[in-house]
Enzyme design. Structure first.
Site, PDB file in Angstrom:
ATOM      1  N   ALA A 131       0.972  -1.528  -0.195  1.00  0.00           N
ATOM      2  CA  ALA A 131      -0.241   0.372  -0.061  1.00  0.00           C
ATOM      3  C   ALA A 131       0.804   1.464  -0.097  1.00  0.00           C
ATOM      4  O   ALA A 131       1.694   1.560   0.556  1.00  0.00           O
ATOM      5  CB  ALA A 131      -0.404   0.267   1.187  1.00  0.00           C
ATOM      6  N   PHE A 163      -6.597   1.735  -4.354  1.00  0.00           N
ATOM      7  CA  PHE A 163      -6.359   1.433  -5.493  1.00  0.00           C
ATOM      8  C   PHE A 163      -5.661  -0.058  -4.978  1.00  0.00           C
ATOM      9  O   PHE A 163      -3.958  -0.212  -5.629  1.00  0.00           O
ATOM     10  CB  PHE A 163      -5.153   2.075  -6.505  1.00  0.00           C
ATOM     11  CG  PHE A 163      -5.883   3.035  -6.849  1.00  0.00           C
ATOM     12  CD1 PHE A 163      -7.450   3.260  -7.192  1.00  0.00           C
ATOM     13  CD2 PHE A 163      -5.705   4.439  -6.851  1.00  0.00           C
ATOM     14  CE1 PHE A 163      -8.480   4.118  -7.026  1.00  0.00           C
ATOM     15  CE2 PHE A 163      -6.430   5.360  -7.229  1.00  0.00           C
ATOM     16  CZ  PHE A 163      -7.410   5.475  -7.465  1.00  0.00           C
ATOM     17  N   ILE A 164      -5.268  -1.247  -3.422  1.00  0.00           N
ATOM     18  CA  ILE A 164      -4.630  -1.586  -3.259  1.00  0.00           C
ATOM     19  C   ILE A 164      -4.639  -2.881  -3.940  1.00  0.00           C
ATOM     20  O   ILE A 164      -5.793  -2.936  -3.790  1.00  0.00           O
ATOM     21  CB  ILE A 164      -4.199  -1.341  -1.949  1.00  0.00           C
ATOM     22  CG1 ILE A 164      -4.565  -0.235  -1.317  1.00  0.00           C
ATOM     23  CG2 ILE A 164      -3.383  -2.691  -1.166  1.00  0.00           C
ATOM     24  CD1 ILE A 164      -3.377   0.855  -1.566  1.00  0.00           C
ATOM     25  N   GLU A 248       9.256  -3.623 -10.352  1.00  0.00           N
ATOM     26  CA  GLU A 248       7.562  -3.720 -10.806  1.00  0.00           C
ATOM     27  C   GLU A 248       7.088  -3.411 -12.050  1.00  0.00           C
ATOM     28  O   GLU A 248       6.667  -4.092 -12.864  1.00  0.00           O
ATOM     29  CB  GLU A 248       6.934  -2.907  -9.190  1.00  0.00           C
ATOM     30  CG  GLU A 248       5.184  -2.565  -9.713  1.00  0.00           C
ATOM     31  CD  GLU A 248       4.395  -2.277  -9.286  1.00  0.00           C
ATOM     32  OE1 GLU A 248       4.957  -1.060  -7.948  1.00  0.00           O
ATOM     33  OE2 GLU A 248       3.725  -1.332  -8.946  1.00  0.00           O
ATOM     34  N   GLN A 342     -10.435  -4.842 -32.764  1.00  0.00           N
ATOM     35  CA  GLN A 342     -11.130  -4.512 -34.379  1.00  0.00           C
ATOM     36  C   GLN A 342     -11.262  -6.004 -35.110  1.00  0.00           C
ATOM     37  O   GLN A 342     -12.608  -5.911 -36.088  1.00  0.00           O
ATOM     38  CB  GLN A 342     -10.417  -3.754 -34.714  1.00  0.00           C
ATOM     39  CG  GLN A 342     -10.751  -2.857 -36.422  1.00  0.00           C
ATOM     40  CD  GLN A 342     -12.041  -1.848 -35.587  1.00  0.00           C
ATOM     41  OE1 GLN A 342     -12.173  -1.297 -34.759  1.00  0.00           O
ATOM     42  NE2 GLN A 342     -12.228  -2.226 -36.642  1.00  0.00           N
ATOM     43  N   GLY A 369       1.223   1.137 -11.222  1.00  0.00           N
ATOM     44  CA  GLY A 369       3.114   1.023 -10.742  1.00  0.00           C
ATOM     45  C   GLY A 369       4.063   2.571 -11.533  1.00  0.00           C
ATOM     46  O   GLY A 369       5.133   1.826 -12.028  1.00  0.00           O
ATOM     47  N   GLU A 373       3.094   9.106 -17.982  1.00  0.00           N
ATOM     48  CA  GLU A 373       4.110  10.739 -17.391  1.00  0.00           C
ATOM     49  C   GLU A 373       5.035  10.988 -16.269  1.00  0.00           C
ATOM     50  O   GLU A 373       6.426  10.919 -16.673  1.00  0.00           O
ATOM     51  CB  GLU A 373       2.378  11.430 -17.185  1.00  0.00           C
ATOM     52  CG  GLU A 373       1.655  11.331 -18.584  1.00  0.00           C
ATOM     53  CD  GLU A 373       0.663  10.733 -18.457  1.00  0.00           C
ATOM     54  OE1 GLU A 373       0.389   9.796 -17.553  1.00  0.00           O
ATOM     55  OE2 GLU A 373       0.318  10.407 -19.838  1.00  0.00           O
TER      56      GLU A 373
END
Lengths: 385, 283
Positions: A131, A163-164, A248, A342, A369, A373
């Site tokens: 976390a 978001f853990i 990660e 598609q 992760g 950006e």
């Protein structure tokens, strides 16, 4: 069962033998349930111990801690086969959540912590989660606000994490907390056990993809955590987080390669079987070229990811290259999954088709992760501009 | 306890549809096929490993399993032996032979020679191979050795390191329980993979093995790495003093006729039985 991939350049007979075993496990234990577990937003907890007994949870961990040995390259191969043969990305990432939660304890924890947390996790008896991200901030890791104040033999933790991965079912959470002042020097890593009074799961989050993996928002309210659960020294948490990120990011790049490879295989099979205008889809140049472009993009991302793994294992510092590999692999994965949908046409938009799910799973990777950006910021910094 | 386990490489049974017959009809061609360990042998290996370990202590080995594979000395045969070593067997023997010169008769001769050399307490083998499905070699071997043969074992227990065994055999008519004094040859059925199918008097009696459905245990990465260092002895038929003479001659192979894919709907059970009997000719 699918044919083996060509794999990474670094692979030896040992990696290929490992792939074969994991492929058999994932095909037998995961694939038959993949769709159901994704729809149910959960896979059975028992799968952890089954994977451990089969010998796959310990890949990449030292034998003296109950692991099976091997390195990052073995982890990438095993995880790729779980995706390719198991066909459930959510299950793969849930099953692998210890891959980010354990390394700080393995690297910086004391013997007692290794026995209490690492060993039972690799045995499949405990579920581990990491976390860091908070409701108020994710990318700005140095601004972690969850506080841990020392009180005698305990830390009193207050704050929230979000978001853990595996947060709902985690038996313990490797948690980034602020024990000191502002900035990265005030961050420490603390193991919070889920039974601790004051710890609670405030919600199981509903996501775009990765459905079979549980994702949680966690609350810490005057949660008293024994000081013996502090990993390493106070104030060294930021370093642990940064070291963790390099591996990660390579895990995530490897998952992107695996997901794209699966989407590509599904597309090739569909294009050969689906008839239109009197021939199969693969009989049309426009479809063949789409497939050729997909194969090319996968090969390129695999090559860069593999190169970064090799350099990392050779002891080079690779934060920038790992960031490049992650961005290249996530961009590739999103593009390949989009084209896979598609090629499948209307069926590609339907929930019972694997590519529809992969398309949604793929959207996580430019965010989780470390965002796309932030990756570019890391590259800019290392490149010196 | 020392157990000899024979393992054969076979064309991947999951891809049996890719099998082709040579144009002159004299042989089944194996080009482009993936080679796998014969699944029946994989079950036997699982039984042998359980007999020679203490499963309560991370599968600590308390006996010896020797693998023997007969076939071409190439990467495929070696890979399959390594897989067995990675699962836990101690060492391997590769007897080099050409597939065309092998049948159950020759195989039983070779295995007898290996048994004479190795003096195992038991031979545990697949009841058949997934390619030829002959189901003969185990019985022939036992006959040559003058040992008891126990086919289709679904449960094996021993309390004296394999000197005496109680074996449950899976038969069409039910389950037969036999008591046998070793040495003996045992072939296994897939129920030997059940969590409580093997008791060796060392692993605690209440130990539950992981549920396995399609094959024996998985080789761990640790096992795979250890297997690289385990010895594989290579020998020829000459080394064993054997002149290969196949007793069985195949005269012609042909693929079954392609299925039409036609669907017939039936109204009643009588109608179904009639169609299965007279049209499909399967009952």
């Amino acid at each position: 069962m699918e044919a083996p991939t060509k794999g990474y350049l670094f692979e030896t007979d040992e990696h290929r033998a490992l792939r074969e075993q994991v492929r058999r496990f994932a095909a037998a234990e995961i694939a038959p349930n993949a769709h159901a577990w994704e729809e149910a937003n959960e896979f059975p907890r028992e799968l952890y111990s089954r994977a451990a007994k089969a010998g796959f949870l310990g890949v990449g961990y030292p034998e003296e801690l109950g692991g099976d040995g091997g390195d990052l390259g073995h982890v990438l191969c095993a995880s790729e086969e779980v995706v390719l043969a198991g066909k459930s990305v959510g299950t793969c990432v849930g099953l692998g959540s210890h891959g980010i939660a354990l390394p700080p304890i393995v690297r910086f924890g004391n013997d007692d912590q290794k026995e209490r947390f690492v060993r039972p996790t690799l045995a499949g008896d405990k579920i581990a989660a990491l976390a860091i991200t908070e409701p108020g901030g994710g990318s700005d890791v140095a601004a972690v606000r969850t506080k841990a104040v020392r009180d005698g033999d305990h830390y009193v933790v207050n704050g929230a994490k979000t978001f853990i991965t595996s947060g709902c079912r985690g038996d313990y959470i490797t948690t980034a907390v602020r024990t000191g002042g502002e900035g990265h020097g005030g961050i420490s890593m603390l193991v919070v056990e889920s039974g601790t009074p004051g710890f609670s799961v405030s919600s199981k989050l509903k996501k775009t993809g990765w459905w079979a993996s549980d994702t949680a928002e966690l609350i810490f309210e005057d949660c008293r955590v024994p000081a013996t659960n502090l990993i390493g020294q106070e104030g060294t948490g930021f370093l642990m987080i940064m070291m963790n990120f390099v591996t990660e990011r390579l895990f995530l790049a490897g998952q992107c390669v695996a997901i794209a490879e699966l989407a590509y295989r599904e597309s090739v099979a569909y294009a050969k079987q689906r008839q239109a205008f009197g021939k199969n889809l693969a009989g049309f140049q426009v479809i063949r070229h789409k497939l050729a472009d997909m194969a090319t993009q996968i090969a390129a991302a695999r090559a860069l990811t593999g190169e970064c793994v090799t350099r990392y294992l050779n002891g080079e510092e690779t934060p920038s290259l790992a960031a490049m590999a992650k961005n290249a692999a996530t961009d590739m994965c999103s593009a390949v999954c989009d084209q896979a949908v598609q090629i499948h046409g209307g069926y590609g938009y339907m929930r019972e088709y694997v590519v529809e799910r992969l398309y949604r799973d793929a959207r996580l990777y430019p965010i989780g992760g470390g965002t796309r950006e932030i990756m570019n910021e890391i590259i800019s910094k290392v490149e010196g501009y | 306890m020392k157990i000899l386990v024979s393992i054969k490489r076979v064309a991947d049974p999951d891809n049996a549809s890719k099998l082709k017959v040579s144009s002159d009809g004299t042989a089944v061609t194996s080009e482009g096929l993936e080679w796998k360990m014969n699944p029946f042998d994989d079950w036997s290996l699982e039984a042998a490993l359980r007999l020679t370990e203490n499963a309560a202590e991370k599968n600590a080995r308390v006996g010896e399993v020797v693998l023997v594979s007969i076939g071409p000395n190439d990467e495929h045969t070696q890979r399959i032996i390594r897989e067995g070593l990675a699962k836990g067997a101690e060492r391997g023997i590769l007897v080099e032979a050409d597939d065309a010169n092998l049948d159950s008769n020759v195989v039983s001769q070779i295995l007898k020679a290996v048994v004479d050399k190795e003096n195992p307490d038991l031979v545990v083998m697949g009841k058949q191979a997934a390619d030829g499905d002959s189901n003969v070699a185990g019985t022939k071997l036992a006959a040559r050795l003058g040992w008891p043969i126990i086919n289709y074992a679904m449960k094996i227990s021993t309390n004296d390191d394999g000197k005496t065994l109680e074996v449950k055999r899976e038969l069409d008519t039910g389950v037969a329980t036999v008591k046998v004094t070793g040495p003996a040859v045992i072939t296994t059925s897939d129920r030997i993979l059940q969590p409580e199918s093997v008791k060796n008097g060392i692993t605690p009696a209440d130990h539950q093995y992981a549920k396995l459905e399609v094959g024996g245990r998985y080789a761990s990465l640790k096992g795979i790495m250890q297997a690289k260092k385990k010895p594989i002895d290579q020998m020829s038929l000459g080394d064993l003093g054997i002149e290969a003479k196949v007793a069985l001659k195949y005269t012609k192979f042909e693929l079954p006729p392609a299925r039409s894919g036609d669907t017939t709907f039936v109204e009643s059970v009588e109608d179904l039985v009639d169609k299965l009997h007279n049209t499909a000719k399967v009952i």
